[in-house]
Each structure stands twice: as structure tokens, then as C-alpha cells.
Design a protein around this motif. Sequence first.
Motif, short mmCIF file in Angstrom:
data_model
loop_
_atom_site.label_atom_id
_atom_site.label_comp_id
_atom_site.label_asym_id
_atom_site.label_seq_id
_atom_site.Cartn_x
_atom_site.Cartn_y
_atom_site.Cartn_z
N LYS A 1 0.80 -1.15 0.07
CA LYS A 1 0.07 -0.11 -0.28
C LYS A 1 0.64 1.56 -0.04
O LYS A 1 2.26 1.19 0.46
CB LYS A 1 -1.41 0.16 1.10
N TYR A 2 0.33 2.28 -0.30
CA TYR A 2 0.68 3.66 -0.02
C TYR A 2 0.29 4.40 0.98
O TYR A 2 -0.66 4.32 1.08
CB TYR A 2 0.30 4.78 -1.67
N CYS A 3 1.23 5.09 1.66
CA CYS A 3 0.59 6.22 2.99
C CYS A 3 -0.35 7.04 2.37
O CYS A 3 0.24 7.39 0.85
CB CYS A 3 1.62 6.80 3.90
N PRO A 4 -1.55 7.27 2.64
CA PRO A 4 -2.20 8.46 1.71
C PRO A 4 -2.03 9.35 2.49
O PRO A 4 -3.04 10.46 1.81
CB PRO A 4 -3.60 7.40 2.84
N GLY A 5 -1.47 10.01 3.46
CA GLY A 5 -0.56 11.21 3.34
C GLY A 5 0.31 11.73 2.50
O GLY A 5 0.46 13.01 2.12
N CYS A 6 1.43 11.03 2.29
CA CYS A 6 3.02 10.91 1.54
C CYS A 6 2.50 10.00 0.26
O CYS A 6 3.99 10.58 -0.43
CB CYS A 6 4.15 11.21 2.25
N GLN A 7 1.93 9.66 0.01
CA GLN A 7 2.39 8.30 -0.90
C GLN A 7 3.49 7.32 -1.09
O GLN A 7 3.86 6.68 -1.81
CB GLN A 7 2.42 8.86 -2.38
N THR A 8 3.94 7.71 0.63
CA THR A 8 5.54 6.52 0.30
C THR A 8 5.18 4.93 0.25
O THR A 8 4.25 4.52 1.13
CB THR A 8 5.61 7.02 1.98
N ALA B 1 4.59 1.05 0.96
CA ALA B 1 4.18 0.86 2.70
C ALA B 1 4.19 -0.58 2.78
O ALA B 1 3.52 -0.96 2.00
CB ALA B 1 3.29 1.29 4.13
N GLU B 2 4.97 -1.64 3.53
CA GLU B 2 4.31 -3.02 3.28
C GLU B 2 4.67 -3.28 5.04
O GLU B 2 5.58 -3.41 5.79
CB GLU B 2 5.73 -4.08 2.57
N LYS B 3 3.24 -3.86 4.66
CA LYS B 3 2.62 -5.06 6.29
C LYS B 3 3.53 -6.50 6.31
O LYS B 3 3.05 -6.97 5.76
CB LYS B 3 1.51 -4.68 6.16
N VAL B 4 4.58 -6.34 7.25
CA VAL B 4 5.05 -7.73 7.61
C VAL B 4 4.89 -8.74 8.71
O VAL B 4 4.33 -10.07 8.21
CB VAL B 4 6.84 -7.73 8.17
N SER C 1 8.18 7.91 6.79
CA SER C 1 9.07 9.34 5.57
C SER C 1 8.35 9.99 6.99
O SER C 1 8.00 10.57 7.49
CB SER C 1 8.00 9.82 4.63
N PRO C 2 9.70 10.98 7.06
CA PRO C 2 10.33 11.60 7.68
C PRO C 2 8.98 13.43 7.98
O PRO C 2 9.12 13.29 6.76
CB PRO C 2 11.78 12.43 8.05
N GLY C 3 8.61 13.63 9.17
CA GLY C 3 7.30 14.20 8.96
C GLY C 3 6.48 13.87 8.78
O GLY C 3 5.40 14.52 8.59
N CYS C 4 6.03 12.82 8.10
CA CYS C 4 4.93 12.60 8.01
C CYS C 4 3.72 12.75 8.82
O CYS C 4 2.27 13.43 8.91
CB CYS C 4 4.31 11.11 6.96
N ASN C 5 3.88 11.30 9.56
CA ASN C 5 3.10 11.22 11.14
C ASN C 5 1.64 10.58 10.44
O ASN C 5 1.27 11.24 11.40
CB ASN C 5 2.69 12.01 11.62
N THR C 6 1.51 10.26 9.58
CA THR C 6 0.10 9.67 9.09
C THR C 6 0.20 8.60 10.08
O THR C 6 0.96 7.90 9.57
CB THR C 6 -0.31 9.18 7.86
N HIS C 7 -1.03 8.01 10.42
CA HIS C 7 -0.80 7.03 10.96
C HIS C 7 -2.77 6.40 9.98
O HIS C 7 -3.66 6.63 9.60
CB HIS C 7 -1.61 6.52 12.53
N PHE C 8 -2.21 5.34 9.17
CA PHE C 8 -3.25 4.65 8.78
C PHE C 8 -3.90 3.49 8.71
O PHE C 8 -2.72 2.65 9.02
CB PHE C 8 -3.02 5.12 6.73
N CYS C 9 -4.79 2.67 8.41
CA CYS C 9 -4.77 1.41 8.49
C CYS C 9 -4.48 1.16 6.64
O CYS C 9 -5.54 0.66 5.24
CB CYS C 9 -6.58 1.58 8.38
N TYR C 10 -3.82 -0.54 7.20
CA TYR C 10 -3.58 -1.69 5.94
C TYR C 10 -4.86 -1.90 5.24
O TYR C 10 -3.94 -2.07 4.04
CB TYR C 10 -2.19 -2.17 6.62
#
Length: 135
Positions: free
Chosen positions: A65-72, A74-77, A87-96
Amino acid sequence: MNSCKQSFFVDKQEYEATNIIACPLPRCQNSWCRSCNHLIDQNGPPHSCDGTAELRHLMGQRGWKYCPGCQTPAEKVDGCNHMTCTSPGCNTHFCYLCGKAIVRSVKRQEIKDALSRHYRSCRMFEDIPDLPVPP
């Protein structure tokens, strides 16, 4: 780089008319990008010189998935579906699981409250299969 070690002449107009160069030699199946000179996988995704198309294809194959805040990416292991963007400064918490942003914060109580609200309607953990009952 091109892995074909043979040389051949290419018509200048044909060369300038395309971005993908295919080796015309009968036993060579190589193709490469005229712009970046990278070898192109004929069975892979469309080529992009910066790798974005290939990454998008890989992420789709793997379910990343992509972080919905900054599009970085992400892989859930393992663990729960609550993700915190790295990602530095993003601070987004999201549901995988659903991909939605839950909250963008560093304040512990705001995060806790937002997680509680979100996971009332979404699953924090994947279904865990029943363990076999010992005889």
C-alpha cells in the motif's frame, strides 16, 4: 545496460522514431530503452526510466500500500493493520486493510482516540485461523 554484445547498424530515422530499441539479430531477444539504456523485461510492466511504473506493478503484485498522507510505499510484514508512516515529518497513521488515513499526529492521546474510532468499523487484526484442538 544492454547485454547484447553484438553490433549492428540502425537506421537513424527508425532509431529516433521509437523509445524502445529491439535487437534485430535473430538469436537475441533483448530490448532496451533509448533514453536510459536499461534492459527491458518483455514480460514485465511497461518501462519507466525512473522506475515508477515498475514499482507500481510490484506493489500491485505484492499487495503493498501507499501512505495516504505522502504516498510513501509501505509493506505490512506482520502484526495489526495500524500503520505509522516512516517518512520523516509525515506522521500519518493509516489502516493497511482499508488504506484510509486514521490521523496525522504525534500526540499519543489523539492517535489512541482516532484508532479506537477507526477500528470500531474496521478490523485491526486479520482473522486468525482456529488452532487444532489437541487429542
